[in-house]
Motif scaffolding. Structure first.
Motif, PDB file in Angstrom:
ATOM      1  N   LYS A 606       0.671  -0.928   0.263  1.00 30.85           N
ATOM      2  CA  LYS A 606      -0.376   0.436   0.105  1.00 30.85           C
ATOM      3  C   LYS A 606       0.924   0.982   0.147  1.00 30.85           C
ATOM      4  CE  LYS A 606      -3.770  -1.849   2.351  1.00 30.85           C
ATOM      5  NZ  LYS A 606      -4.200  -2.118   4.131  1.00 30.85           N
ATOM      6  N   LEU A 607       0.260   2.274  -0.013  1.00 35.48           N
ATOM      7  CA  LEU A 607       1.207   3.865  -0.462  1.00 35.48           C
ATOM      8  C   LEU A 607      -0.311   4.802  -0.280  1.00 35.48           C
ATOM      9  CD1 LEU A 607       2.723   5.724  -0.951  1.00 35.48           C
ATOM     10  CD2 LEU A 607       3.215   5.709  -3.883  1.00 35.48           C
ATOM     11  N   PRO A 608       0.330   5.332   0.946  1.00 42.40           N
ATOM     12  CA  PRO A 608      -1.186   6.219   1.079  1.00 42.40           C
ATOM     13  C   PRO A 608      -1.081   7.512  -0.122  1.00 42.40           C
ATOM     14  CG  PRO A 608      -0.565   5.657   2.865  1.00 42.40           C
ATOM     15  CD  PRO A 608       0.596   5.488   2.182  1.00 42.40           C
ATOM     16  N   VAL A 609      -1.926   8.553  -0.404  1.00 42.67           N
ATOM     17  CA  VAL A 609      -2.110   9.336  -1.317  1.00 42.67           C
ATOM     18  C   VAL A 609      -1.181  10.252  -0.595  1.00 42.67           C
ATOM     19  CG1 VAL A 609      -3.032  10.770  -2.827  1.00 42.67           C
ATOM     20  CG2 VAL A 609      -3.969   8.439  -3.032  1.00 42.67           C
ATOM     21  N   ALA A 610      -1.233  10.415   0.802  1.00 41.42           N
ATOM     22  CA  ALA A 610      -0.853  11.548   1.216  1.00 41.42           C
ATOM     23  C   ALA A 610       0.398  11.671   1.742  1.00 41.42           C
ATOM     24  CB  ALA A 610      -1.678  11.460   2.962  1.00 41.42           C
ATOM     25  N   ASP A 611       1.148  10.535   1.100  1.00 44.81           N
ATOM     26  CA  ASP A 611       2.993  10.158   1.338  1.00 44.81           C
ATOM     27  C   ASP A 611       3.534  10.992  -0.210  1.00 44.81           C
ATOM     28  OD1 ASP A 611       2.131   9.808   3.647  1.00 44.81           O
ATOM     29  OD2 ASP A 611       2.643   7.624   3.749  1.00 44.81           O
ATOM     30  N   ILE A 612       2.405  11.344  -1.380  1.00 42.65           N
ATOM     31  CA  ILE A 612       3.314  11.570  -2.893  1.00 42.65           C
ATOM     32  C   ILE A 612       3.975  12.695  -1.943  1.00 42.65           C
ATOM     33  CG2 ILE A 612       2.650  11.518  -4.775  1.00 42.65           C
ATOM     34  CD1 ILE A 612       0.928   9.107  -4.974  1.00 42.65           C
ATOM     35  N   LYS A 613       5.424  12.761  -2.183  1.00 38.75           N
ATOM     36  CA  LYS A 613       5.436  14.061  -2.822  1.00 38.75           C
ATOM     37  C   LYS A 613       5.625  14.227  -4.322  1.00 38.75           C
ATOM     38  CE  LYS A 613       9.590  13.073  -0.022  1.00 38.75           C
ATOM     39  NZ  LYS A 613      11.140  13.443  -0.102  1.00 38.75           N
ATOM     40  N   ALA A 614       5.501  13.757  -5.637  1.00 34.80           N
ATOM     41  CA  ALA A 614       5.978  14.732  -7.159  1.00 34.80           C
ATOM     42  C   ALA A 614       5.318  13.347  -7.537  1.00 34.80           C
ATOM     43  CB  ALA A 614       6.813  14.884  -6.983  1.00 34.80           C
TER      44      ALA A 614
END
Length: 726
Positions: A606-614
């Motif tokens: 999983k990868l939370p969208v909130a953690d996306i930098k760019a």
């Protein structure tokens, strides 16, 4: 109440015992879980045991991949990878043929698992396998005559295990001896080799060539093109695919000065004719991998033109100038006076007049027209080929245009130079083959000089289109645009022969192109009057939101991406999709390309969208900054994008095609509140806006909309006409 997310319910098998139903706590160390399982069956030394999937893969469960265990999974308690590797290492050295054969069969099966592979390689297992291959046929030469099927199976399992172990990328290809290469090459060179042995041998040779230049040189000494040809004429489609892959690898890795030599050998051995007869026009459907290999061969063949394409003409080189003289001689031979007659000035004047008729920009010294690269000398080569092999058409075009009025003549020289440049752009001459493309053109396998014949058809098309457009020199670029559209539209139909291609072009006259353009323009009509533009501006945010929702919905459905490795046929896939609440990206590996959607519950990472930098694309992606031929490929660069997230990690993608690339980059940018910039969004926006505008203006059909709003009438002198309805 649902069970905690860290608890997984599984069944565990053990030979001779009833399976156990068990809840695995993913927070507990794996060693503790194995100890607990062993205690349940009163087994000592739990460190000698491990858990593995009880399916066809038999992959071991480790701390790294334990999160992939799903509820309801069936596991098996088995000997640990270390124990299994040690046991197989001893068993494959057994003096008993039956025991050895069974051990090699087990090894081939286990070698697909990277956990086992690491342990077996640590025991110097690769060296043992290579020694067995080098000495095996000598040791069992007598047995081969008596027990040929058994020997073939033994060798097949040995090579299968070797291929699987090497595919993990743990061991460098540079470590193998000449004796091993000679032995593998001997299996390819023999006509009566077992099919499975031949297939593995070809796969090993391809990987050797692609992964090491030193090995390329050694393999090239052992394998000749002539020895590979019989395999293309066989009935096994996989063998044909692997054979073309080896030829492509030898072609791709050859030094620049050797590639033309290889091409000449391929021509002598009639590779094109064999592929056309036994593959393209064969009875079997061409599979994806074969289509890719044919595409690669097509690209590598056309890339041989790059040297001439990038070579400028030397105006002082007499042999090059003689080609221009030959073009003039063929066109005007009937009208020529003897070369030695008349004064020098008179001959110069005559040459200048003829070069003008030939359509060169520089009438005095036409050599100057070929100093631009691309297309360089390739354009002159094409012109000479056309003049010699299609002489009647060449003379007709030149004389026809030289007798027209000046303003309507089609300049043959200038047209040929620009057309050659255009064809090189269409066929991407000089670019490396893409790892993802399968688009080959059967018609290019129907002629030994397919590019030159392609040019000959297109230059006649250009002349025909010029006449249909009644063009003048000012219209040159317009004509070239129309011709490019005609060629690309004809190519998209994938004609099977050059004659079919010519027939397609006949149906794509200038009039037909105008009709197609008009139809497309009507479908994407963009009214320019102020009221229409104001209406368009008003409804655009609504349409843009619709496009955004479509992109996010597509991300929720997910896409299967392919992991590109050094051995393309060992396809590995992974799937990524957005959660329905748009807060988390779920992703995970897949054994094969899935049919339909993959439930997000089955994707372990999983990868939370909130953690996306760019979001970065192309050369800015971490996986595109690595070294390697693949990373330099322009087409792959255009499909690459990465998600950068905390802490300085990246999720790297290579989209299956341009459409998916646009969908994902748009969707991810929409998630981050950024503008969707792709060409697909622009096209979708234009299409949807046009449709919405037409629907809203349906009642105004055939009514002229004024540029300015109608004037507001003056107020009436009285309001006596207003009635109180109460």
């Amino acid at each position: 109440m649902p069970p905690p997310s860290d608890i997984v319910k599984v069944a565990i098998e053990w030979p001779g015992a009833f399976p156990k139903l068990m809840e695995i706590d993913q927070k507990k160390p794996l060693a503790s879980i194995i100890r607990e399982v062993c205690d349940g069956w009163s087994l000592t030394n739990p460190e000698n045991y491990a858990l593995q999937y009880a399916d066809n893969t038999n992959f071991y469960i480790t701390e790294k991949n334990r999160n992939e265990i799903k509820n309801g999974a069936i596991l098996r308690l088995a000997a640990s990878p270390t124990q299994t590797a040690q046991g197989l290492h001893e068993r494959i050295q057994s003096s008993s043929m039956d025991a050895k054969l069974e051990a090699l069969k087990d090894l081939a099966n286990h070698s697909r698992d990277i956990t086992f592979a690491q342990e077996f390689i640590n025991l110097d297992g690769i060296s043992l396998l290579t020694q067995m291959v080098e000495s095996g046929s000598e040791r069992y030469q007598k047995l081969q005559k008596i027990m040929k099927p058994c020997f073939g199976d033994m060798l097949s399992f040995t090579l299968t295990a070797f291929v699987e172990l090497m595919d993990h990328g743990i061991v460098s290809w540079d470590t193998f001896s000449v004796a091993f290469i000679k032995k593998i090459a001997s299996y390819v060179n023999k006509s009566a080799t077992d099919v499975s042995v031949l297939q593995r041998s070809l796969a090993i040779l391809e990987s050797m060539v692609l992964n090491s230049y030193d090995l390329y040189q050694k393999v090239a000494q052992e394998i000749t093109i002539g020895q590979l040809m019989p395999h293309l004429q066989g009935s096994d489609a996989d063998i044909q695919t692997y054979t073309i892959a080896v030829i492509n690898a030898l072609f791709l890795k050859a030094p620049d000065d050797k590639r033309q030599e290889i091409a000449n050998i391929l021509a002598q051995k009639q590779l094109r004719s064999i592929i056309l007869t036994h593959v393209i026009r064969g009875t079997r459907t061409i599979q994806t991998e074969m289509a890719h290999q044919l595409y690669v061969l097509q690209v590598l063949t056309f890339n041989l033109l790059e040297d001439r394409m990038m070579t400028k003409m030397d105006p002082q080189d007499q042999s090059q100038r003689d080609i221009i003289f030959e073009l003039r001689r063929i066109a005007f031979d009937a009208d020529l006076e003897p070369t030695n007659s008349g004064s020098i000035e008179k001959r110069k004047s005559m040459y200048t007049r003829d070069y003008k008729k030939l359509g060169f920009i520089n009438h005095v010294n036409p050599a100057m027209d070929f100093t631009e690269t691309p297309p360089g000398m390739l354009a002159l080569d094409n012109m000479l080929y056309f003049a010699k092999h299609h002489q009647d058409a060449y003379i007709r075009i030149v004389l026809e245009n030289s007798s027209r009025e000046d303003k309507h003549e089609c300049p043959f020289g200038r047209s040929s130079i620009e057309l050659t440049k255009m064809l090189c752009e269409i066929l991407k001459v000089g670019e490396l083959p893409s790892e993802t493309c399968n688009e080959f053109h059967p018609m290019f396998f129907t002629h030994d000089r397919s590019f030159e014949e392609f040019f000959c058809i297109c230059i006649q098309l250009l002349n025909k289109t010029w006449k249909e457009m009644r063009a003048t020199s000012e219209d040159f670029n317009k004509v070239m645009q129309v011709v490019k559209e005609q060629i690309t539209r004809a190519l998209t139909t994938k004609p099977n022969s050059l004659d079919q291609f010519k027939s397609k072009l006949q149906n794509l006259s200038y009039t037909e192109i105008l009709k197609i353009r008009q139809s497309e323009r009507m479908n994407q009509e963009d009214f320019q009057s102020r009221p229409i533009l104001e209406l368009r501006e008003k409804i655009q945010p609504e349409i843009l939101e619709l496009v955004k929702q479509q992109r996010l919905n597509r991300l929720c459905e997910g896409t299967c991406f392919r992991k590109i490795s050094s051995r393309r046929r060992q396809d590995k896939f992974w799937y990524c999709r957005l959660s329905p609440n748009h807060k988390v990206l779920h992703y995970g590996d897949q054994e094969e390309s899935p049919q339909g959607e993959v439930p997000h519950e089955s994707l372990q990472d999983k990868l939370p969208v909130a953690d996306i930098k760019a979001i970065v694309t192309g050369k800015d992606c971490p996986h595109m900054k690595e070294k390697g031929a693949l990373k330099q490929n322009k087409e792959v660069l255009e499909l690459a994008f990465s998600i950068l997230y905390d802490p300085d990690d990246a999720l790297n993608f290579i989209a299956p095609d341009k459409h998916e690339y646009c969908v994902w980059t748009d969707g991810l940018n929409a998630l981050l509140g950024k503008e969707m910039m792709s060409e697909l969004t622009k096209n979708d926006l234009d299409t949807l806006l046009s449709m919405e505008m037409k629907l809203r203006l349906l009642d105004l059909e055939n009514i002229k909309i004024p540029e300015a709003p109608p004037p507001i009438p003056k107020e009436p002198s009285n309001y006596d006409f207003v009635y109180d309805c109460n």
